[in-house]
Design a protein around this motif. Structure first.
Motif, mmCIF file in Angstrom:
data_model
loop_
_atom_site.group_PDB
_atom_site.id
_atom_site.type_symbol
_atom_site.label_atom_id
_atom_site.label_comp_id
_atom_site.label_asym_id
_atom_site.label_seq_id
_atom_site.Cartn_x
_atom_site.Cartn_y
_atom_site.Cartn_z
ATOM 1 N N ARG A 120 5.630 -10.339 7.905
ATOM 2 C CA ARG A 120 6.366 -11.669 6.310
ATOM 3 C C ARG A 120 5.835 -11.237 5.016
ATOM 4 N NH1 ARG A 120 5.204 -17.711 8.660
ATOM 5 N NH2 ARG A 120 5.669 -17.625 10.689
ATOM 6 N N LEU A 121 5.278 -10.787 4.524
ATOM 7 C CA LEU A 121 4.813 -10.295 3.184
ATOM 8 C C LEU A 121 4.923 -9.487 2.981
ATOM 9 C CD1 LEU A 121 0.534 -10.919 3.518
ATOM 10 C CD2 LEU A 121 1.690 -11.852 2.308
ATOM 11 N N GLN A 122 5.541 -8.199 3.388
ATOM 12 C CA GLN A 122 6.263 -6.953 3.244
ATOM 13 C C GLN A 122 7.780 -7.671 2.684
ATOM 14 O OE1 GLN A 122 4.458 -4.124 6.456
ATOM 15 N NE2 GLN A 122 5.953 -2.800 5.324
ATOM 16 N N GLU A 123 8.026 -8.533 3.625
ATOM 17 C CA GLU A 123 9.181 -9.404 3.449
ATOM 18 C C GLU A 123 9.760 -10.222 1.998
ATOM 19 O OE1 GLU A 123 10.269 -12.145 6.752
ATOM 20 O OE2 GLU A 123 10.541 -9.974 8.096
ATOM 21 N N LEU A 124 8.607 -10.042 1.490
ATOM 22 C CA LEU A 124 8.565 -11.048 0.368
ATOM 23 C C LEU A 124 8.958 -9.871 -0.821
ATOM 24 C CD1 LEU A 124 5.184 -12.724 -0.027
ATOM 25 C CD2 LEU A 124 6.674 -13.482 0.864
ATOM 26 N N PRO A 125 9.959 -10.587 -1.596
ATOM 27 C CA PRO A 125 10.416 -9.788 -3.042
ATOM 28 C C PRO A 125 9.013 -9.097 -4.004
ATOM 29 C CG PRO A 125 12.008 -11.767 -2.399
ATOM 30 C CD PRO A 125 10.905 -11.517 -2.011
ATOM 31 N N GLY A 126 9.267 -7.738 -4.305
ATOM 32 C CA GLY A 126 7.865 -7.376 -5.037
ATOM 33 C C GLY A 126 7.067 -7.058 -4.246
ATOM 34 N N PHE A 127 6.918 -7.131 -3.135
ATOM 35 C CA PHE A 127 5.817 -6.353 -1.785
ATOM 36 C C PHE A 127 6.001 -5.327 -0.840
ATOM 37 C CE2 PHE A 127 3.943 -10.246 -3.664
ATOM 38 C CZ PHE A 127 2.940 -11.100 -3.318
#
Length: 203
Positions: A120-127
């Motif tokens: 989920r965190l890796q799906e965030l833009p910029g992460f």
């Protein structure tokens, strides 16, 4: 979410980071190419300039891009590259509005496993993966978000007292240790690059 963090080394900024999931995510997003304290002071600066006590994903997502960039560019600037980072923060907020109704904490609320949280965190833009793992470690070590396998999902950053990232900063002493680790890692990478270049030149 209401804990005491010491990432900005500034009481007002740290208080916001400790109670606002969006502020914590935004600080993590800003944490590149500038000192860590500067990055994590950013969310409080943005909130103050918007005349608010917290960041609101809906408001930031809908903000005029040029005006938001100008807000971050005011002296002292929120980041070394305020224009591009303003765009990234808006992309993050737009994603949160679209996928989580603007509720940043919903990214990790009720997540069953560390692997799922990392995804989920890796799906965030910029992460990217590294930033996602560091934030996951911060959630586990300091914010009480510990789904099954969270340390493993966070990789080296999840190790107890590893002093590799902001996840281990709890005050000035640990900040100094993390900074020293980063400098050592940077020096090692530079030396490795130089060695490769010499090897290529000699081939």
């Amino acid at each position: 979410m209401n804990v005491t963090l010491h990432l900005a080394q500034d009481p007002e900024a740290d208080e916001l980071l400790g109670r606002s999931p969006l502020a914590a995510l935004t600080g993590m997003l800003l944490d590149q190419q500038i000192p860590m304290e500067w990055a994590f002071k950013g969310p409080a600066t943005i909130a103050r300039r918007m005349g608010a006590e917290d960041l609101d994903a809906h408001e930031i997502a809908a903000y005029d891009p040029e005006e938001f960039a100008a807000l971050l560019s005011e002296k002292p600037a929120v980041h070394r590259y305020p224009g591009s980072m303003a765009g990234r923060i808006q992309q993050l907020c737009q994603y949160l509005v679209e996928h989580y109704d603007g509720d940043a904490e919903a990214v990790w609320r009720g997540v069953g496993t560390g692997r799922e949280l990392l995804r989920r965190l890796q799906e965030l833009p910029g992460f990217g993966k590294q930033k996602a793992q560091i934030f996951l470690a911060l959630l586990g070590k300091q914010l009480g978000v510990r789904p099954e396998g969270w340390r493993e999902a966070a990789g080296d950053y999840g190790e107890p007292k590893s002093f590799r990232s902001v996840a281990d900063i709890t005050g000035p002493e640990s900040l100094a240790r993390v900074r020293a680790h980063k400098q050592e890692a940077k020096a090692a990478a530079k030396a490795a690059k130089a060695a490769r270049a010499t090897g290529t030149a000699g081939a």
